[in-house]
Design an enzyme around this catalytic site. Structure first.
Site, PDB file in Angstrom:
ATOM      1  CG  ASP A  93      -0.245   0.123   2.492  1.00  0.00           C
ATOM      2  OD1 ASP A  93       0.994   0.255   2.482  1.00  0.00           O
ATOM      3  OD2 ASP A  93      -0.910   0.098   3.529  1.00  0.00           O
ATOM      4  CB  SER A  94       0.211   4.667  -1.122  1.00  0.00           C
ATOM      5  OG  SER A  94      -0.742   5.110  -0.165  1.00  0.00           O
ATOM      6  N   GLY A  95       1.281   3.825   1.926  1.00  0.00           N
ATOM      7  CA  GLY A  95       1.702   4.472   3.159  1.00  0.00           C
ATOM      8  C   GLY A  95       0.738   5.547   3.601  1.00  0.00           C
ATOM      9  N   GLY A  96      -0.190   5.918   2.717  1.00  0.00           N
ATOM     10  CA  GLY A  96      -1.145   6.985   3.045  1.00  0.00           C
ATOM     11  C   GLY A  96      -1.974   6.665   4.283  1.00  0.00           C
ATOM     12  CG  PHE A  97      -4.767   3.118   6.311  1.00  0.00           C
ATOM     13  CD1 PHE A  97      -6.133   3.333   6.213  1.00  0.00           C
ATOM     14  CD2 PHE A  97      -4.278   2.435   7.414  1.00  0.00           C
ATOM     15  CE1 PHE A  97      -6.995   2.884   7.209  1.00  0.00           C
ATOM     16  CE2 PHE A  97      -5.128   1.983   8.406  1.00  0.00           C
ATOM     17  CZ  PHE A  97      -6.493   2.209   8.301  1.00  0.00           C
ATOM     18  CG  ASP A 117      -4.970   7.110  -0.487  1.00  0.00           C
ATOM     19  OD1 ASP A 117      -3.855   6.599  -0.265  1.00  0.00           O
ATOM     20  OD2 ASP A 117      -6.000   6.723   0.076  1.00  0.00           O
ATOM     21  CD  GLN A 171      -9.488   7.586   0.557  1.00  0.00           C
ATOM     22  OE1 GLN A 171     -10.508   7.500   1.265  1.00  0.00           O
ATOM     23  NE2 GLN A 171      -8.371   6.922   0.845  1.00  0.00           N
ATOM     24  N   GLY A 188     -10.413   4.066   2.213  1.00  0.00           N
ATOM     25  CA  GLY A 188     -10.979   5.099   3.050  1.00  0.00           C
ATOM     26  C   GLY A 188     -12.059   4.652   3.987  1.00  0.00           C
ATOM     27  CG  ASP A 203      -5.410  -5.284   2.200  1.00  0.00           C
ATOM     28  OD1 ASP A 203      -5.051  -4.910   3.329  1.00  0.00           O
ATOM     29  OD2 ASP A 203      -5.911  -4.506   1.359  1.00  0.00           O
ATOM     30  CB  CYS A 237     -11.235 -26.252   8.839  1.00  0.00           C
ATOM     31  SG  CYS A 237      -9.836 -25.296   8.245  1.00  0.00           S
ATOM     32  CB  CYS A 290      -6.240 -25.309   7.729  1.00  0.00           C
ATOM     33  SG  CYS A 290      -6.324 -25.313   9.525  1.00  0.00           S
ATOM     34  CB  CYS A 346      -8.570 -28.047  11.225  1.00  0.00           C
ATOM     35  SG  CYS A 346      -9.102 -26.433  11.829  1.00  0.00           S
ATOM     36  CG  HIS A 388      -8.327 -22.221  11.687  1.00  0.00           C
ATOM     37  ND1 HIS A 388      -9.032 -23.210  11.026  1.00  0.00           N
ATOM     38  CD2 HIS A 388      -9.244 -21.318  12.114  1.00  0.00           C
ATOM     39  CE1 HIS A 388     -10.324 -22.920  11.077  1.00  0.00           C
ATOM     40  NE2 HIS A 388     -10.476 -21.785  11.731  1.00  0.00           N
TER      41      HIS A 388
END
Ligand code: ZN
Length: 405
Positions: free
Chosen positions: A91-95, A170, A220, A252, A299, A337, A339, A342, A368
């Site tokens: 991600d851009s780092g904006g968040f 952003d 946004q 956003g 994500d 499950c 996995c 499990c 899991h």
């Protein structure tokens, strides 16, 4: 250029496809586990591959502060550095500069908490990030040192990190900003998007020996239909330095109850042939809403973060496996499950690991939880291809209760 998106099937807005990157393919819809600092916390990359994850997403802000993008560049890029044999996102780092850096994390909490006046006042006082036309100045959450991100710096950092899919810088707003501010901010994010395209083109030319990186624009507009649609039109048609965005991130402040509606607004304005990533969304009901309305990848830190606090998913909902009632429960976390956790371990054993504060507890719970969410989205993909997405959604959500017991 080795980035491509191929659409396969569609039901309404929901769709399946394949994203091709220099490090491999991603069948969509797909859930992308978060490896904030170039590691999916507590799990080996091999385990994350084996459980079915097709890519990982790291955070430019965290990797910029530590170990520094020049180290990752010298290692040959993120995928080599962390031994992840597949596609990567940053991600851009904006968040992060505006949430961790700004110290108003509670205000942007999208879990539906009601705003608390005391938090708002405290957070404003402690605000550690300042936005201006050129970029954002912020304090490191690690040592308080002062840093500055601009669209150009974000592109430079993300090129050095070298993920296959990167995001435009952003401005993150919160649901508590008024509409006037949202409009000003959206316009600033539009100008920043143009600067990102220019810098990205320059860096792509300069670093032509490196694998191609795809740039996604970030939309946004909070919960305003006109602003979200305007953002989608602006960035969907944007071209600068001969470049347009390879895909789009929907970011956003989003009210969870209106998630599907908000995604549908932007999807209807975006070019059909480009992928759409819904940033920071990972709860089952939200994933269904996102897929149903045309998002391709997702994500979220939730599956891994919750795993480390012993909150695990099952077909009937989340529960806390460290609870007293599981001390002598020798069944798996979820008996449906497949996995690794499990197949091999009981609730009683994992309960013991968490109570004894053993490192293996978070590892098994992470395997899991990530499997559960990755498989859930893979099942949605299969259901779209089979033409029975609505039935799968109704069946899953009729059993799943979104609360920790
Ligand atoms: Zn499992």
């Amino acid at each position: 250029m080795s980035f491509n998106f191929k659409l396969n099937n569609k039901i309404g807005r929901a769709r399946t496809g394949v994203i091709t990157t220099p490090h491999g393919e991603i069948k969509t819809p797909a859930f992308i586990p978060v490896g904030t600092k170039a590691t999916v916390k507590s799990a080996l990359p091999e385990s994350i591959t084996e459980l079915g994850a097709q890519a990982v997403l790291s955070n430019a802000y965290h990797l910029y502060l530590q170990p520094g993008p020049e180290t990752i560049d010298a290692a040959g890029g993120l995928s080599k550095f962390m031994n992840w044999n597949g596609p990567t996102f940053t991600d851009s780092g904006g968040f992060q500069v505006m949430s961790l850096g700004a110290g108003f994390k509670k205000v942007i909490d999208m879990q539906g908490d009601s705003p608390n006046a005391d938090d708002l006042i405290t957070d404003r006082k402690e605000r550690l990030a300042e936005v201006d036309e050129e970029g954002v100045t912020f304090k490191s959450h690690l040592d308080g040192s002062i840093h500055r991100f601009t669209p150009e710096i974000s592109m430079q950092v993300q090129h050095q990190i070298g993920a296959d899919i990167i995001f435009a810088f952003d401005e993150l707003t919160t649901l508590y900003h008024d509409k006037k501010y949202q409009e000003e901010s959206l316009e600033r994010t539009r100008r920043w998007a143009l600067r990102c395209l220019d810098e990205h083109e320059k860096l792509t030319q300069e670093r032509h020996h490196r694998p191609y990186q795809a740039l996604f624009g970030v939309l946004q507009g909070a919960h305003y239909e006109d602003l979200r649609k305007r953002a989608a039109k602006d960035l969907g048609n944007m071209e600068s330095s001969g470049r347009s965005f390879d895909g789009f991130g929907i970011g956003g402040a989003i009210e969870k109850a209106r998630l599907g509606e908000i995604v549908s607004w932007v999807v209807d304005e975006l070019p059909e042939e480009k992928p759409r990533h819904l940033l920071g969304i990972g709860e089952p009901a939200d994933l269904f809403a996102g897929v149903e309305n045309g998002a391709d990848t997702f994500d979220c830190v939730a599956p891994t973060r919750e795993a480390r606090t012993s909150a695990v998913y099952s077909r009937t909902g989340r529960f806390n496996v460290s609870g007293g009632s599981y001390r002598k429960d020798f069944s798996p976390i979820d008996n449906e499950c497949s996995c690794y956790t499990c197949q091999n371990y009981s609730r009683a054993y994992i309960n013991h690991l968490f109570r004894a504060k053993e490192i293996l507890g978070p590892t098994l719970a992470t395997i899991h939880n990530v499997y559960f969410i990755v498989e859930l989205v893979a099942n949605m993909r299969n259901a779209i291809d089979a033409g029975n997405f609505a039935e799968y959604k109704a069946d899953f959500l009729s059993r799943y209760k979104n609360e920790v017991n």
